[in-house]
Write a protein that holds these residues in place. Structure first.
Motif, PDB file in Angstrom:
ATOM      1  N   ALA A  67       3.629   1.068 -15.643  1.00 27.12           N
ATOM      2  CA  ALA A  67       4.365  -0.306 -15.473  1.00 27.12           C
ATOM      3  C   ALA A  67       5.622   0.042 -14.857  1.00 27.12           C
ATOM      4  CB  ALA A  67       4.692  -0.779 -16.907  1.00 27.12           C
ATOM      5  N   LYS A  68       6.407   1.095 -15.020  1.00 29.63           N
ATOM      6  CA  LYS A  68       7.708   1.625 -14.593  1.00 29.63           C
ATOM      7  C   LYS A  68       7.275   2.660 -13.409  1.00 29.63           C
ATOM      8  CE  LYS A  68      12.528   2.540 -14.881  1.00 29.63           C
ATOM      9  NZ  LYS A  68      13.397   3.033 -15.454  1.00 29.63           N
ATOM     10  N   TYR A  69       7.306   2.321 -12.167  1.00 31.37           N
ATOM     11  CA  TYR A  69       7.066   3.404 -11.281  1.00 31.37           C
ATOM     12  C   TYR A  69       8.361   3.625 -10.562  1.00 31.37           C
ATOM     13  CZ  TYR A  69       5.162   5.783  -6.773  1.00 31.37           C
ATOM     14  OH  TYR A  69       4.828   6.244  -5.852  1.00 31.37           O
ATOM     15  N   VAL A  70       8.685   5.156 -10.511  1.00 32.59           N
ATOM     16  CA  VAL A  70       9.994   5.516 -10.115  1.00 32.59           C
ATOM     17  C   VAL A  70       9.675   5.943  -8.585  1.00 32.59           C
ATOM     18  CG1 VAL A  70      12.088   6.877 -10.441  1.00 32.59           C
ATOM     19  CG2 VAL A  70      11.111   5.731 -12.285  1.00 32.59           C
ATOM     20  N   GLN A  71      10.500   5.478  -7.668  1.00 35.31           N
ATOM     21  CA  GLN A  71      10.400   5.867  -6.385  1.00 35.31           C
ATOM     22  C   GLN A  71      11.621   6.745  -5.850  1.00 35.31           C
ATOM     23  OE1 GLN A  71       8.856   7.031  -3.403  1.00 35.31           O
ATOM     24  NE2 GLN A  71       7.602   5.266  -3.931  1.00 35.31           N
ATOM     25  N   HIS A  72      11.488   8.010  -5.347  1.00 36.31           N
ATOM     26  CA  HIS A  72      12.476   8.798  -4.948  1.00 36.31           C
ATOM     27  C   HIS A  72      12.655   8.869  -3.346  1.00 36.31           C
ATOM     28  CE1 HIS A  72      13.823  10.499  -8.739  1.00 36.31           C
ATOM     29  NE2 HIS A  72      12.488  10.292  -9.063  1.00 36.31           N
ATOM     30  N   ASN A  73      11.609   8.286  -2.625  1.00 36.91           N
ATOM     31  CA  ASN A  73      11.560   8.016  -1.306  1.00 36.91           C
ATOM     32  C   ASN A  73      12.760   6.933  -0.685  1.00 36.91           C
ATOM     33  OD1 ASN A  73      11.458   7.079   1.263  1.00 36.91           O
ATOM     34  ND2 ASN A  73       9.368   8.085   1.494  1.00 36.91           N
ATOM     35  N   PRO A  74      13.610   7.218  -0.196  1.00 32.19           N
ATOM     36  CA  PRO A  74      14.931   6.527   0.031  1.00 32.19           C
ATOM     37  C   PRO A  74      14.233   5.101   0.993  1.00 32.19           C
ATOM     38  CG  PRO A  74      15.315   8.212   1.299  1.00 32.19           C
ATOM     39  CD  PRO A  74      14.284   8.445   0.500  1.00 32.19           C
ATOM     40  N   ARG A  75      13.168   5.181   1.478  1.00 32.03           N
ATOM     41  CA  ARG A  75      12.892   4.137   2.258  1.00 32.03           C
ATOM     42  C   ARG A  75      11.752   2.972   1.478  1.00 32.03           C
ATOM     43  NH1 ARG A  75      11.936   8.233   6.738  1.00 32.03           N
ATOM     44  NH2 ARG A  75      13.830   8.006   7.946  1.00 32.03           N
ATOM     45  N   VAL A  76      11.445   3.442   0.432  1.00 30.26           N
ATOM     46  CA  VAL A  76      10.587   2.808  -0.631  1.00 30.26           C
ATOM     47  C   VAL A  76      11.074   2.165  -1.778  1.00 30.26           C
ATOM     48  CG1 VAL A  76       8.164   2.514  -1.456  1.00 30.26           C
ATOM     49  CG2 VAL A  76       8.656   4.041   0.503  1.00 30.26           C
ATOM     50  N   PRO A  77      11.279   1.031  -2.122  1.00 27.22           N
ATOM     51  CA  PRO A  77      11.727   0.651  -3.325  1.00 27.22           C
ATOM     52  C   PRO A  77      11.191   0.830  -4.638  1.00 27.22           C
ATOM     53  CG  PRO A  77      11.324  -1.364  -1.813  1.00 27.22           C
ATOM     54  CD  PRO A  77      10.739  -0.151  -1.315  1.00 27.22           C
ATOM     55  N   ASP A  78      11.922   1.112  -5.606  1.00 28.75           N
ATOM     56  CA  ASP A  78      11.246   1.345  -7.109  1.00 28.75           C
ATOM     57  C   ASP A  78      10.247   0.130  -7.537  1.00 28.75           C
ATOM     58  OD1 ASP A  78      12.287   3.792  -8.013  1.00 28.75           O
ATOM     59  OD2 ASP A  78      14.025   2.489  -8.980  1.00 28.75           O
ATOM     60  N   GLY A  79       9.201   0.673  -8.231  1.00 26.62           N
ATOM     61  CA  GLY A  79       8.150  -0.532  -8.924  1.00 26.62           C
ATOM     62  C   GLY A  79       7.048  -0.587  -8.191  1.00 26.62           C
ATOM     63  N   GLN A  80       6.031  -0.966  -8.803  1.00 25.82           N
ATOM     64  CA  GLN A  80       4.591  -1.287  -8.287  1.00 25.82           C
ATOM     65  C   GLN A  80       4.856  -2.482  -7.252  1.00 25.82           C
ATOM     66  OE1 GLN A  80       1.508  -1.906 -10.989  1.00 25.82           O
ATOM     67  NE2 GLN A  80       2.147  -0.437 -12.427  1.00 25.82           N
ATOM     68  N   ASP A  81       5.341  -3.525  -7.466  1.00 23.21           N
ATOM     69  CA  ASP A  81       5.051  -4.386  -6.700  1.00 23.21           C
ATOM     70  C   ASP A  81       5.746  -4.293  -5.364  1.00 23.21           C
ATOM     71  OD1 ASP A  81       3.819  -5.931  -8.443  1.00 23.21           O
ATOM     72  OD2 ASP A  81       5.593  -7.071  -9.258  1.00 23.21           O
ATOM     73  N   ALA A  82       7.055  -3.648  -5.541  1.00 23.06           N
ATOM     74  CA  ALA A  82       7.702  -3.221  -4.237  1.00 23.06           C
ATOM     75  C   ALA A  82       7.060  -2.395  -3.487  1.00 23.06           C
ATOM     76  CB  ALA A  82       9.131  -2.678  -4.661  1.00 23.06           C
ATOM     77  N   PHE A  83       6.183  -1.347  -4.172  1.00 23.28           N
ATOM     78  CA  PHE A  83       5.353  -0.520  -3.497  1.00 23.28           C
ATOM     79  C   PHE A  83       4.343  -1.136  -2.417  1.00 23.28           C
ATOM     80  CE2 PHE A  83       2.066   2.381  -2.810  1.00 23.28           C
ATOM     81  CZ  PHE A  83       2.465   3.721  -2.340  1.00 23.28           C
ATOM     82  N   ILE A  84       3.679  -2.117  -3.352  1.00 20.03           N
ATOM     83  CA  ILE A  84       2.629  -2.755  -2.662  1.00 20.03           C
ATOM     84  C   ILE A  84       3.246  -3.604  -1.619  1.00 20.03           C
ATOM     85  CG2 ILE A  84       0.995  -4.849  -3.173  1.00 20.03           C
ATOM     86  CD1 ILE A  84       0.624  -3.375  -6.034  1.00 20.03           C
ATOM     87  N   LYS A  85       4.256  -4.377  -1.779  1.00 21.77           N
ATOM     88  CA  LYS A  85       4.672  -5.127  -0.758  1.00 21.77           C
ATOM     89  C   LYS A  85       5.354  -4.507   0.388  1.00 21.77           C
ATOM     90  CE  LYS A  85       6.306  -8.869  -3.777  1.00 21.77           C
ATOM     91  NZ  LYS A  85       7.267  -9.564  -4.379  1.00 21.77           N
ATOM     92  N   TYR A  86       5.566  -3.183   0.235  1.00 21.41           N
ATOM     93  CA  TYR A  86       5.920  -2.348   1.517  1.00 21.41           C
ATOM     94  C   TYR A  86       4.643  -1.889   2.238  1.00 21.41           C
ATOM     95  CZ  TYR A  86       8.125   1.721   3.868  1.00 21.41           C
ATOM     96  OH  TYR A  86       8.360   2.603   4.805  1.00 21.41           O
ATOM     97  N   PHE A  87       3.799  -1.463   1.449  1.00 16.91           N
ATOM     98  CA  PHE A  87       2.424  -0.748   2.253  1.00 16.91           C
ATOM     99  C   PHE A  87       1.582  -1.729   2.580  1.00 16.91           C
ATOM    100  CE2 PHE A  87       4.527   3.378   0.636  1.00 16.91           C
ATOM    101  CZ  PHE A  87       4.142   4.167   1.908  1.00 16.91           C
ATOM    102  N   VAL A  88       1.235  -3.002   1.973  1.00 13.08           N
ATOM    103  CA  VAL A  88       0.227  -3.756   2.513  1.00 13.08           C
ATOM    104  C   VAL A  88       0.495  -4.119   3.954  1.00 13.08           C
ATOM    105  CG1 VAL A  88      -0.796  -6.129   2.183  1.00 13.08           C
ATOM    106  CG2 VAL A  88      -0.722  -4.549   0.372  1.00 13.08           C
ATOM    107  N   PRO A  89       1.852  -4.714   4.166  1.00 11.68           N
ATOM    108  CA  PRO A  89       2.129  -5.095   5.628  1.00 11.68           C
ATOM    109  C   PRO A  89       1.780  -3.737   6.758  1.00 11.68           C
ATOM    110  CG  PRO A  89       3.601  -5.816   4.349  1.00 11.68           C
ATOM    111  CD  PRO A  89       2.793  -5.002   3.414  1.00 11.68           C
ATOM    112  N   TYR A  90       2.377  -2.704   5.909  1.00  8.30           N
ATOM    113  CA  TYR A  90       2.102  -1.422   6.942  1.00  8.30           C
ATOM    114  C   TYR A  90       0.843  -1.337   7.224  1.00  8.30           C
ATOM    115  CZ  TYR A  90       1.857   3.642   8.140  1.00  8.30           C
ATOM    116  OH  TYR A  90       1.551   4.764   8.941  1.00  8.30           O
ATOM    117  N   PHE A  91      -0.131  -1.273   6.227  1.00 11.42           N
ATOM    118  CA  PHE A  91      -1.645  -1.083   6.726  1.00 11.42           C
ATOM    119  C   PHE A  91      -2.302  -2.264   7.393  1.00 11.42           C
ATOM    120  CE2 PHE A  91      -1.557   1.502   2.442  1.00 11.42           C
ATOM    121  CZ  PHE A  91      -1.439   2.728   3.124  1.00 11.42           C
ATOM    122  N   ASN A  92      -1.767  -3.315   7.354  1.00 13.80           N
ATOM    123  CA  ASN A  92      -2.130  -4.486   8.440  1.00 13.80           C
ATOM    124  C   ASN A  92      -1.646  -4.096   9.702  1.00 13.80           C
ATOM    125  OD1 ASN A  92      -3.281  -5.980   6.286  1.00 13.80           O
ATOM    126  ND2 ASN A  92      -1.523  -7.045   5.750  1.00 13.80           N
TER     127      ASN A  92
END
Length: 160
Positions: A67-92
């Motif tokens: 439920a709480k996903y912690v991200q240490h890559n400075p280009r990707v925000p914390d959290g599941q939703d933020a990760f998905i919103k970052y990578f879905v457009p990237y894969f598109n």
């Protein structure tokens, strides 16, 4: 004298039994640690392949994300939703992007992937070391180190 000898043998036998018991417990701890590491390795490998091979980050997080996903890559925000919103457009934008796991290491709740990441077939790509922490069967934290693969290297060893 016989009484002291019997006592000494009994004491040695008791100490030996304690030592064997301690070694058995240690062996069980090591086995449990290795079993946990193997399970975490399988979880992270499937999680990672769903995202970076199959381009299914939503499914990966639904199955394996905490439920709480912690991200240490400075280009990707914390959290599941933020990760998905970052990578879905990237894969598109990069439908041929693929990450190939070259090796996997696990130690308890930490899993390390050594990965060849490419945006397309002609891309030399990047060497990536991804580190994940697993808690209760869910991926809870991520770190990475990324290295561009150069056109020429100072040695013939390769990055993988």
């Amino acid at each position: 004298m016989q009484k002291n000898l019997t006592y000494s043998r009994a004491l040695r036998a008791a100490l030996f039994a304690c030592l064997l018991g301690a070694l058995s417990w240690k062996a069980l701890e090591v086995e449990a640690h290795n079993d946990s590491a193997a399970k975490n390795k399988a979880i992270v490998t499937e999680f990672y392949n769903l995202i970076f091979r199959d381009h299914k980050p939503e499914e990966a997080f639904a199955r394996f994300g905490a439920a709480k996903y912690v991200q240490h890559n400075p280009r990707v925000p914390d959290g599941q939703d933020a990760f998905i919103k970052y990578f879905v457009p990237y894969f598109n934008t990069h439908p041929d992007a693929r990450n190939e796991i070259k090796r996997t290491l696990a130690d308890g709740n930490l899993v390390v992937l050594h990965v060849h990441s490419k945006q397309n077939a002609s891309d030399r790509g990047r060497a990536v070391v991804d580190i994940f922490r697993v808690e209760n069967g869910k991926v809870v934290e991520h770190w990475d180190v990324i290295q561009e693969i150069p056109e020429q290297a100072a040695n013939d060893n390769g990055v993988f």
